[in-house]
Design a protein around this motif. Structure first.
Motif, short mmCIF file in Angstrom:
data_model
loop_
_atom_site.label_atom_id
_atom_site.label_comp_id
_atom_site.label_asym_id
_atom_site.label_seq_id
_atom_site.Cartn_x
_atom_site.Cartn_y
_atom_site.Cartn_z
N ARG A 30 134.06 70.18 29.51
CA ARG A 30 133.16 70.34 28.85
C ARG A 30 131.94 69.79 29.69
O ARG A 30 131.00 68.36 28.95
CB ARG A 30 133.46 70.23 27.64
N ASP A 31 130.94 70.08 30.62
CA ASP A 31 129.46 69.69 30.59
C ASP A 31 129.50 68.87 31.37
O ASP A 31 129.09 67.43 30.86
CB ASP A 31 128.71 69.56 29.67
N GLY A 32 130.86 68.55 32.30
CA GLY A 32 130.70 67.57 32.43
C GLY A 32 131.55 65.80 32.46
O GLY A 32 131.70 65.12 32.70
N GLU A 33 131.98 66.50 30.76
CA GLU A 33 132.72 65.33 30.12
C GLU A 33 134.24 65.81 29.85
O GLU A 33 134.33 66.99 29.94
CB GLU A 33 131.90 64.93 29.13
#
Length: 84
Positions: A30-33
């Motif tokens: 999610r959002d690069g995490e």
């Protein structure tokens, strides 16, 4: 892929100590995490092994049924085989 996904390459004398595989919450990006327990209602409960090479001694997976079964059952798949 689940954040618990692992790849191993064993060399001469390497081994994995007796253990029990666990169940892990589903993860996703999610959002690069990496979001842990991203779904709230799902667990990764399966293990599979893919044998990529052959031509060596050893390499078996031994299934034990607790302390009363010290020998267990050893299984070795051919190259390209999958053990679930």
């Amino acid at each position: 892929l689940n954040a618990k996904f692992r790849c191993y390459r064993y060399g001469p004398g390497d081994y994995f100590r007796p253990h029990t595989d666990g169940a892990w919450p589903g993860t996703r990006m999610r959002d690069g995490e990496v979001a842990q327990d991203a779904y709230g209602d799902r667990l990764s409960q399966l293990t599979f092994l893919i044998l990529l090479t052959e031509g060596y001694e050893g390499g078996e997976t031994r299934f034990l049924d607790g302390p009363a079964d010290p020998l267990g059952v050893s299984v070795r798949t051919p190259a390209g085989g999958v053990l679930c």
